[in-house]
Design an enzyme around this catalytic site. Structure first.
Site, short mmCIF file in Angstrom:
data_model
loop_
_atom_site.label_atom_id
_atom_site.label_comp_id
_atom_site.label_asym_id
_atom_site.label_seq_id
_atom_site.Cartn_x
_atom_site.Cartn_y
_atom_site.Cartn_z
CB SER A 73 2.86 57.40 -3.19
OG SER A 73 1.50 57.51 -2.87
CE1 TYR A 126 1.24 55.17 5.13
CE2 TYR A 126 -0.17 53.90 3.65
CZ TYR A 126 1.09 54.28 4.07
OH TYR A 126 2.20 53.76 3.44
CE LYS A 132 2.71 56.92 2.12
NZ LYS A 132 4.15 57.26 1.94
#
Length: 281
Positions: free
Chosen positions: A135, A149, A153
């Site tokens: 992650s 992004y 994650k």
């Protein structure tokens, strides 16, 4: 687990994946190193009797199944899956195109799901195994210029935290790795980083200045990926590996800051938040 394990590593031809594959080989393990083009794996790692290079686009579930089949045909088993492959779509939310946002999720979230689905029948049959998924600190706290992004994650974090309950009865461990800033290709334009496709006047100046600042950070990140890789081998060898491993002093600081913020927010409205039950309760 035996002393010589089989590590299945995605994204093994660049960035962090190279160092992890190399560290696993140096530790005496067998490695299935995947990349979109298998030849790139052997280009960077060389030929090795304990290395199987396999072409794999993690967004293709059929390719994931074929890669797992090749791994088992060569080495007979899989002990550690390292979901490392990914990319980075940077930008403010409104200027990241819908197609870019979907591609971010397709690679960083659905990609690891595809590979894990392919590997799990092998691990369940063995009644052993370990799924390690990368992650980021961007999966712990929201940040500017990384809406897509962070979304990918945060999704990884929720999936992995839940997956542990599914798999514990079968002797399969899970670990989330949350790295801070490491000196990899993540900020290299055209390699892992993609800038916004859209332009909105309100954002243009901020977008350009942020891009220039980020380009200036490339190659100056404090984290050493070779040290992370060596530490990961140590972490994985534990009888009960951690559910989450914070990689880097900056990652530890980010986690501590987020934990404090959550406690502050819980305390700030504790009375109001606790007053919402039915009156007959």
């Amino acid at each position: 687990m035996t002393d010589q394990e089989v590590w299945f590593i995605t994204g093994a031809a660049r960035g962090m994946g190279i160092d992890i594959a190399r560290a696993a080989l140096e530790a005496g393990h067998k490695v299935v190193g995947t990349a979109r083009d298998a030849s790139r794996v052997t280009d960077v790692l060389g030929e090795h009797e304990n290395l199987l290079a396999v072409s794999l686009d993690i967004t293709d579930d059929a390719a994931a199944t074929a890669a797992v089949d090749a791994a088992v045909a060569r080495f007979g088993r899989i002990d550690r899956l390292v979901n490392n492959a990914g990319n980075f779509y940077a930008g403010f939310f409104e200027v990241i195109s819908p197609a870019q946002f979907r591609q971010q999720m397709e690679t960083n979230f659905f990609g690891p799901l595809n590979v894990t689905r392919a590997v799990l029948p092998v691990l369940r049959a063995q009644r052993s195994g370990h799924i390690i998924t990368f992650s980021s600190t961007a999966g712990l706290t929201g940040q500017e210029f990384v809406a897509a992004y962070c979304a990918s994650k945060f999704a990884i974090e929720g999936w992995m935290e839940s997956l542990r309950f599914d798999l514990e009865p079968y002797g399969i461990n899970t670990t989330i790795v949350d790295p801070g800033f490491f000196r990899t290709e993540l900020l290299v334009e055209g390699a892992s980083t993609n800038w916004p496709e859209l332009s909105i006047e309100d954002y243009d100046q901020r977008t350009q200045s942020t891009i220039e600042a980020w380009k200036g950070m490339n190659g100056k990140q404090s984290g050493d990926p070779a040290k992370l890789a060596a530490a990961l081998i140590t972490i994985a060898a534990q009888e009960r590996p951690p559910l989450r491993w914070l990689a880097g002093a900056d990652a530890v600081q980010t986690a501590e800051d987020k934990a404090r913020l959550l406690l502050e927010q819980a305390d700030a409205y504790r009375e109001l938040s606790s007053s919402l039950a039915h009156d007959d309760e």
